[in-house]
Every structure is written in C-alpha cells, then in structure tokens.
Design a protein around this motif. Sequence first.
Motif, PDB file in Angstrom:
ATOM      1  N   ASN A   1       0.925  -1.309  -0.012  1.00  0.00           N
ATOM      2  CA  ASN A   1      -0.167   0.070   0.027  1.00  0.00           C
ATOM      3  C   ASN A   1       0.808   1.505  -0.046  1.00  0.00           C
ATOM      4  OD1 ASN A   1      -1.716  -2.009   1.479  1.00  0.00           O
ATOM      5  ND2 ASN A   1      -3.094  -0.554   0.798  1.00  0.00           N
ATOM      6  N   TYR A   2       0.307   2.382  -0.434  1.00  0.00           N
ATOM      7  CA  TYR A   2       1.155   3.315  -0.446  1.00  0.00           C
ATOM      8  C   TYR A   2       0.125   4.472  -0.125  1.00  0.00           C
ATOM      9  CZ  TYR A   2      -0.111   3.965  -5.598  1.00  0.00           C
ATOM     10  OH  TYR A   2      -0.763   3.969  -6.837  1.00  0.00           O
ATOM     11  N   TYR A   3       0.970   5.819   0.282  1.00  0.00           N
ATOM     12  CA  TYR A   3       0.137   6.695   0.916  1.00  0.00           C
ATOM     13  C   TYR A   3       0.685   8.153   0.430  1.00  0.00           C
ATOM     14  CZ  TYR A   3      -1.058   3.410   4.451  1.00  0.00           C
ATOM     15  OH  TYR A   3      -1.444   2.421   5.114  1.00  0.00           O
ATOM     16  N   VAL A   4      -0.153   9.282   0.226  1.00  0.00           N
ATOM     17  CA  VAL A   4       0.412  10.645   0.373  1.00  0.00           C
ATOM     18  C   VAL A   4       0.447  11.214   1.438  1.00  0.00           C
ATOM     19  CG1 VAL A   4      -0.334  12.806  -0.593  1.00  0.00           C
ATOM     20  CG2 VAL A   4      -0.380  10.699  -2.088  1.00  0.00           C
ATOM     21  N   VAL A   5       1.406  11.880   1.961  1.00  0.00           N
ATOM     22  CA  VAL A   5       1.442  12.452   3.179  1.00  0.00           C
ATOM     23  C   VAL A   5       2.102  14.267   3.033  1.00  0.00           C
ATOM     24  CG1 VAL A   5       2.480  12.847   5.618  1.00  0.00           C
ATOM     25  CG2 VAL A   5       2.008  10.378   4.510  1.00  0.00           C
ATOM     26  N   ALA A   6       1.225  14.942   3.461  1.00  0.00           N
ATOM     27  CA  ALA A   6       1.535  16.346   3.035  1.00  0.00           C
ATOM     28  C   ALA A   6       1.597  17.220   4.335  1.00  0.00           C
ATOM     29  CB  ALA A   6       0.551  17.183   2.413  1.00  0.00           C
ATOM     30  N   PHE A   7       2.773  17.996   4.473  1.00  0.00           N
ATOM     31  CA  PHE A   7       2.951  18.830   5.622  1.00  0.00           C
ATOM     32  C   PHE A   7       2.873  20.171   5.450  1.00  0.00           C
ATOM     33  CE2 PHE A   7       5.109  14.778   5.641  1.00  0.00           C
ATOM     34  CZ  PHE A   7       5.179  14.265   6.883  1.00  0.00           C
TER      35      PHE A   7
END
Length: 193
Positions: free
Chosen positions: A107-113
């Motif tokens: 699985n992969y994710y998008v993580v925004a800071f």
Amino acid sequence: MKKIALLSILLSASAMSLQAITITGTASTGVTNTPDGSSAFLIVDTSGLDSLEASAFTTGLTLTSGTTFGDNYFVAGLGSVSSGFGATLTFNVNFSLGDGSTAAGDNYYVVAFSNQAGDGITLAGGNTFGFATANDWQLDGNNGGTFVFGADQAQLTSFNGQEFSVAAVPEPGAYAMLAGLLALGAVMIRSRS
C-alpha cells in the motif's frame, strides 16, 4: 555469435525499459490546511499491510526521497501542493520494485506537511500534516508501468480533513533530568530504611 550479441542487446534494452514504476497525476483535490508549495510525499508501507499511522512521524525524522524510516516505510518520491481552483497534490514519482524493500501489493500513501517545502525536510514537534490513501493505492507487479491518479487509480476528492501534529520527542537533557530524579528518589527511600 552475431545472434548472441543481438539477443543480449535486445534483452538489455527490454530490461532497461522495465526499471521503474511511475505514479503521476493529481492525487487529491480540495486540500485543506496545506499552503501552496508545501511538500507532499508518496510513502510505501513495505510491511505488506495497511499500517501507516500518524505516530510514525516524530520530531527529528527527516523525509527524503529514496530513503526508509521506521521498520516499514519507504519514501518513494516527492510531490507538491499547488493552488488553482482549490489546492491539489500533484505527483510524478519514479522508483523500482525492490527499492527500500518495496514489493507488488504494498500500500502507499500521500502525506502532506503544512508549511514544509522541498525534499529532505526534518520534522519538528508541532508541525502539522494529513495523509490519504485509497483501496487501489497499491504497487502493481508491472515494474515498467505508469499509473495515473484519477485514471488508473483513485483520485481523492478531498484530503484527510483531520490534521495531525508531529509528536515531540523529549530532548536528551529531559531524560537526564528524569534519571537524576529517579536516582534521588531511590536514595531517599533507601535512607529511610
């Protein structure tokens, strides 16, 4: 001999063309609490499970494309937040199966800071972020494929509305002070006996 040389050239060329997964397009629209130009990372969970949690992001963690962190996470590439008719997360990430122990089905994710820009950001306590995934955000077994958000996989219409904060890790001095207090307490208890 010429046939062998030609065959080896063709095999080499075909192997080179199957070197990378490309994930591109707009991953999410309607991003909130994330200013224009902020960094968004595509992170793969290499455990084979769906286990990325907010607690994985702690003070001092540096996120750089092509690196791993924790026990199970590979930073596959960098995207960015761009303004327009609502903020969007855009990507053009290239990496190969096997990089950072990635495998088909991960699985992969998008993580925004928020307010964090560029590759190689180091997190500080209190930095805020959100992350998103979808059921079809999994690595394909085709190591030469191009997968487009919104066409070959889900393009989310909104980012995770919940805003998380980076967990603060106590400074080494805080541990030293705690150890000193425990030692003092032990001495006081012993002197009473």
